[in-house]
Design an enzyme around this catalytic site. Structure first.
Site, PDB file in Angstrom:
ATOM      1  N   LYS A   1      -1.634  -1.803   5.458  1.00  0.00           N
ATOM      2  CA  LYS A   1      -0.627  -1.150   6.298  1.00  0.00           C
ATOM      3  C   LYS A   1      -1.276  -0.533   7.534  1.00  0.00           C
ATOM      4  O   LYS A   1      -0.803  -0.711   8.662  1.00  0.00           O
ATOM      5  CB  LYS A   1       0.087  -0.057   5.498  1.00  0.00           C
ATOM      6  CG  LYS A   1       0.632  -0.487   4.133  1.00  0.00           C
ATOM      7  CD  LYS A   1       1.659  -1.569   4.220  1.00  0.00           C
ATOM      8  CE  LYS A   1       2.340  -1.833   2.885  1.00  0.00           C
ATOM      9  NZ  LYS A   1       1.461  -2.394   1.844  1.00  0.00           N
TER      10      LYS A   1
ATOM     11  N   LYS B   1       7.199   3.442   3.399  1.00  0.00           N
ATOM     12  CA  LYS B   1       6.472   2.691   2.383  1.00  0.00           C
ATOM     13  C   LYS B   1       5.146   3.365   2.064  1.00  0.00           C
ATOM     14  O   LYS B   1       4.563   4.058   2.903  1.00  0.00           O
ATOM     15  CB  LYS B   1       6.241   1.250   2.831  1.00  0.00           C
ATOM     16  CG  LYS B   1       5.613   1.054   4.199  1.00  0.00           C
ATOM     17  CD  LYS B   1       5.654  -0.439   4.567  1.00  0.00           C
ATOM     18  CE  LYS B   1       5.183  -0.693   5.981  1.00  0.00           C
ATOM     19  NZ  LYS B   1       5.262  -2.113   6.358  1.00  0.00           N
TER      20      LYS B   1
ATOM     21  N   ARG C   1       5.327 -14.583   7.760  1.00  0.00           N
ATOM     22  CA  ARG C   1       3.928 -14.571   7.342  1.00  0.00           C
ATOM     23  C   ARG C   1       3.178 -15.617   8.173  1.00  0.00           C
ATOM     24  O   ARG C   1       3.447 -16.818   8.083  1.00  0.00           O
ATOM     25  CB  ARG C   1       3.815 -14.874   5.851  1.00  0.00           C
ATOM     26  CG  ARG C   1       2.411 -15.185   5.353  1.00  0.00           C
ATOM     27  CD  ARG C   1       1.401 -14.059   5.575  1.00  0.00           C
ATOM     28  NE  ARG C   1       1.794 -12.793   5.012  1.00  0.00           N
ATOM     29  CZ  ARG C   1       1.612 -12.440   3.736  1.00  0.00           C
ATOM     30  NH1 ARG C   1       1.061 -13.289   2.899  1.00  0.00           N
ATOM     31  NH2 ARG C   1       1.981 -11.242   3.329  1.00  0.00           N
TER      32      ARG C   1
ATOM     33  N   ARG D   1      10.311 -15.066   5.525  1.00  0.00           N
ATOM     34  CA  ARG D   1      10.854 -14.653   4.223  1.00  0.00           C
ATOM     35  C   ARG D   1      12.126 -13.865   4.488  1.00  0.00           C
ATOM     36  O   ARG D   1      12.074 -12.750   4.996  1.00  0.00           O
ATOM     37  CB  ARG D   1       9.798 -13.854   3.469  1.00  0.00           C
ATOM     38  CG  ARG D   1       8.560 -14.710   3.154  1.00  0.00           C
ATOM     39  CD  ARG D   1       7.325 -13.903   2.891  1.00  0.00           C
ATOM     40  NE  ARG D   1       6.940 -13.123   4.061  1.00  0.00           N
ATOM     41  CZ  ARG D   1       5.946 -12.221   4.041  1.00  0.00           C
ATOM     42  NH1 ARG D   1       5.273 -11.993   2.947  1.00  0.00           N
ATOM     43  NH2 ARG D   1       5.662 -11.548   5.147  1.00  0.00           N
TER      44      ARG D   1
ATOM     45  N   ARG E   1      14.800  -6.267   2.081  1.00  0.00           N
ATOM     46  CA  ARG E   1      13.422  -6.746   2.043  1.00  0.00           C
ATOM     47  C   ARG E   1      13.401  -8.268   1.931  1.00  0.00           C
ATOM     48  O   ARG E   1      14.178  -8.854   1.198  1.00  0.00           O
ATOM     49  CB  ARG E   1      12.675  -6.135   0.849  1.00  0.00           C
ATOM     50  CG  ARG E   1      12.576  -4.623   0.877  1.00  0.00           C
ATOM     51  CD  ARG E   1      12.071  -4.067  -0.445  1.00  0.00           C
ATOM     52  NE  ARG E   1      13.000  -4.350  -1.533  1.00  0.00           N
ATOM     53  CZ  ARG E   1      12.765  -4.071  -2.813  1.00  0.00           C
ATOM     54  NH1 ARG E   1      11.615  -3.503  -3.165  1.00  0.00           N
ATOM     55  NH2 ARG E   1      13.654  -4.361  -3.736  1.00  0.00           N
TER      56      ARG E   1
ATOM     57  N   ASP F   1       1.931 -10.087   8.894  1.00  0.00           N
ATOM     58  CA  ASP F   1       3.373  -9.954   8.720  1.00  0.00           C
ATOM     59  C   ASP F   1       3.978  -9.538  10.051  1.00  0.00           C
ATOM     60  O   ASP F   1       3.559  -8.529  10.646  1.00  0.00           O
ATOM     61  CB  ASP F   1       3.699  -8.934   7.635  1.00  0.00           C
ATOM     62  CG  ASP F   1       3.378  -9.431   6.240  1.00  0.00           C
ATOM     63  OD1 ASP F   1       3.090 -10.633   6.096  1.00  0.00           O
ATOM     64  OD2 ASP F   1       3.418  -8.624   5.300  1.00  0.00           O
TER      65      ASP F   1
ATOM     66  N   GLU G   1       1.995  -5.692   9.256  1.00  0.00           N
ATOM     67  CA  GLU G   1       0.903  -5.563   8.287  1.00  0.00           C
ATOM     68  C   GLU G   1      -0.149  -6.625   8.574  1.00  0.00           C
ATOM     69  O   GLU G   1       0.149  -7.685   9.118  1.00  0.00           O
ATOM     70  CB  GLU G   1       1.401  -5.713   6.839  1.00  0.00           C
ATOM     71  CG  GLU G   1       2.328  -4.612   6.382  1.00  0.00           C
ATOM     72  CD  GLU G   1       2.671  -4.703   4.905  1.00  0.00           C
ATOM     73  OE1 GLU G   1       1.961  -5.424   4.161  1.00  0.00           O
ATOM     74  OE2 GLU G   1       3.651  -4.064   4.491  1.00  0.00           O
TER      75      GLU G   1
ATOM     76  N   ASN H   1      -2.710  -8.521   6.131  1.00  0.00           N
ATOM     77  CA  ASN H   1      -3.018  -8.717   4.716  1.00  0.00           C
ATOM     78  C   ASN H   1      -4.366  -9.413   4.568  1.00  0.00           C
ATOM     79  O   ASN H   1      -4.539 -10.546   5.028  1.00  0.00           O
ATOM     80  CB  ASN H   1      -1.924  -9.561   4.059  1.00  0.00           C
ATOM     81  CG  ASN H   1      -0.584  -8.852   4.052  1.00  0.00           C
ATOM     82  OD1 ASN H   1      -0.280  -8.093   3.160  1.00  0.00           O
ATOM     83  ND2 ASN H   1       0.215  -9.096   5.087  1.00  0.00           N
TER      84      ASN H   1
END
Length: 317
Positions: free
Chosen positions: A126, A161, A211, A226, A234, A274, A282, A284
């Site tokens: 994050k 979050k 993504r 997504r 979400r 993301d 984000e 990842n």
């Protein structure tokens, strides 16, 4: 030259091979003639200044009824000639951090670690996005409920979050004046003892949380959007989001070009960004997914590029 590919992952017997990116990596490594090794859960250790692992030889099969065979496990020192795929899922808790320190010992002995253990410690998924402020929507990270509430009031609606979650867990969409705000903040911050993140709510989430995969700092040409389903905001696949492959937009490529060189410099060979709308949310680095979905939708072989990068580094070592 065949390499010894050593995978550190969550239990292989419980994965869903149609969606598992680690499994895609293992299939490609085996196809290229490399030897596969599976570290038994909890199997990383150190003896004096050497990293060791309780591991077994592994063969994989793209068969949902029988996708792996394991040999007899034994303790083996991790050293030059080993390529370690660190693919354990978050949370990045104390045990995860301890494992990265053992991987540092392996790297010092000549092993290649993908992704680099120092980077795994440095890049909270994050917080890492904040290193690229030109790419990000407004956000704040705090333990202080008043600061987080002020942010919500300023922007009208925000996503809250924890810093150590994955798969959409414990993510809340909160509007100014929502009567649940106080209890949500108490829960996320553990009454002011833990940091939480607030990001301005991006209505473009309705079009998908994209993504974008980086292989050795370079973006794959397609992303997986997504898309939230039903009354869910979400888009995470783990909570029922629908995955739709798309070509990268010009903005997607710009964001990837901002982040990619730093990831490559730090030895982060496989990274997932993301992106919602025009904004990075984000970075990842622990166990990015979506390889198999993109491969299937566009006839790609993303792992071929990853192993070309690994093999080139191994040859140069």
């Amino acid at each position: 030259m065949p390499l010894d590919i050593v995978v550190i992952m969550d239990p292989i017997g419980s994965i869903k091979i149609a969606k598992d990116s680690t499994f895609a990596m293992l299939l490609e490594a085996q196809r290229r003639g490399h030897r596969l090794w599976y570290v038994m859960p909890g199997g990383l250790a150190a003896r004096d200044d050497a990293a060791v692992a309780r591991m077994a030889q592994l063969r994989v099969h793209d068969d949902p009824g029988h996708w792996f065979d394991l040999g007899q496990p034994s303790h083996i020192e991790l050293r030059d000639g080993h390529v370690l795929l660190m693919r354990k899922d978050p949370p990045v808790d104390d045990e995860y951090i301890h494992d990265t320190h053992i991987l540092d010992l392996a790297r010092r002995a000549g092993a290649m670690v993908v992704n680099d253990p120092q980077g795994l410690r440095d890049y909270n998924e994050k917080l890492a996005a904040l290193l690229f402020p030109q790419c990000c929507a407004p956000s704040v990270v705090s333990r202080d409920a008043a600061s987080l509430k002020a942010f919500i009031a300023e922007h009208g609606e925000a996503v809250l979050k924890p810093l150590d979650g994955m798969g959409g867990r414990s993510i809340f969409r909160v509007g100014h004046g929502d009567p649940n705000t106080n209890v949500i903040l108490e829960t996320l911050t553990d009454n002011g003892r833990r940091l939480a993140m607030a990001q301005r709510f991006l209505p473009e989430i309705g079009e998908g949380d994209k993504r974008i995969l980086l292989v050795d700092g370079v973006a794959v040409d397609y992303c997986l959007a997504r898309i939230p389903q039903g009354d869910e905001f979400r888009g995470n696949l783990a909570v029922g989001g629908r995955g739709e492959g798309r070509p990268l937009s010009e903005r997607d490529r710009w964001i990837a070009a901002q982040v990619g060189p730093e990831m490559k410099r730090r030895g982060m060979l496989f990274v997932g960004l993301d992106v919602i709308g025009d904004y990075l949310t984000e970075v990842n680095v622990t166990s990015p997914t979506c390889i198999r979905e993109l491969d299937a939708q566009f006839g790609l072989n993303i792992c071929a590029g990853l192993f070309e990068a690994i093999e080139a580094r191994a040859s140069a070592a």
